[in-house]
Design a protein around this motif. Sequence first.
Motif, PDB file in Angstrom:
ATOM      1  N   GLY A   1     -51.509  17.289 -38.556  1.00  0.00           N
ATOM      2  CA  GLY A   1     -52.592  17.902 -39.490  1.00  0.00           C
ATOM      3  C   GLY A   1     -52.015  18.119 -40.883  1.00  0.00           C
ATOM      4  O   GLY A   1     -52.596  18.856 -41.541  1.00  0.00           O
ATOM      5  N   TRP A   2     -50.798  17.765 -41.064  1.00  0.00           N
ATOM      6  CA  TRP A   2     -49.953  18.028 -42.215  1.00  0.00           C
ATOM      7  C   TRP A   2     -50.187  17.351 -43.251  1.00  0.00           C
ATOM      8  O   TRP A   2     -49.941  17.694 -44.642  1.00  0.00           O
ATOM      9  N   ALA A   3     -50.541  15.951 -43.122  1.00  0.00           N
ATOM     10  CA  ALA A   3     -50.850  15.017 -44.336  1.00  0.00           C
ATOM     11  C   ALA A   3     -51.794  13.706 -43.548  1.00  0.00           C
ATOM     12  O   ALA A   3     -51.542  13.537 -42.243  1.00  0.00           O
ATOM     13  N   PRO A   4     -52.411  13.063 -44.452  1.00  0.00           N
ATOM     14  CA  PRO A   4     -53.190  12.006 -44.047  1.00  0.00           C
ATOM     15  C   PRO A   4     -52.230  11.050 -43.439  1.00  0.00           C
ATOM     16  O   PRO A   4     -51.393  10.852 -43.980  1.00  0.00           O
ATOM     17  N   LYS A   5     -52.751  10.141 -42.617  1.00  0.00           N
ATOM     18  CA  LYS A   5     -51.888   9.064 -41.965  1.00  0.00           C
ATOM     19  C   LYS A   5     -51.859   7.992 -43.248  1.00  0.00           C
ATOM     20  O   LYS A   5     -52.909   7.727 -43.910  1.00  0.00           O
TER      21      LYS A   5
END
Length: 194
Positions: free
Chosen positions: A96-100
Amino acid sequence: MIPTTPVAVKNEIANPAPLGLCAFGLTTVLLNIHNAGFFDMNAMILAMGIFYGGLAQIIAGIVEVKKNNTFGLTAFTSYGFFWLSLVGLIVTPKLGWAPKPSETAMCAYLSIWGVFTLCLFFGTLKLSRALQFVFASLTILFFLLVWGDASGNETVKHFAGFEGIICGLSAIYTGIANVLNEVYNRTVLPIGAK
């Protein structure tokens, strides 16, 4: 009076290239067995990407500094960080740290690595035939992966996986050849040295 005659110190550092080549090769084979469709992405591939493909290659690259080998430094540290960044691209969205990354973003990522690899390939023209094959097949692999992501074609992605297995095996061969040729002080496995 203390003598001021300089003392020659012999610098005998082990060749780090076999470590770097084997780290790259084994990790590449395992990832591309996944790409070829034999198993899903899993912790085994990610762990190899961090600890062997990533860290071992970075260590090999740093040791290349002591060998005064700019090509080895650039290649091993760059591909070591490639593996770490690839794991980051896979893991950070799951945390959940960055979008795919989108397919377009992955195409850009793989393309820039393909161009970088092509540039390094020209450096191998002054080195062994085995290294030329490793870098040529890696260049092809990156652009096959771009094609697969850009088209969404699973057949292309699977074909890239098989080509990647060949690339990884060629790196393993080159690394092991360097080890055995040094240990036996003769050509046990030919690499087509210049």
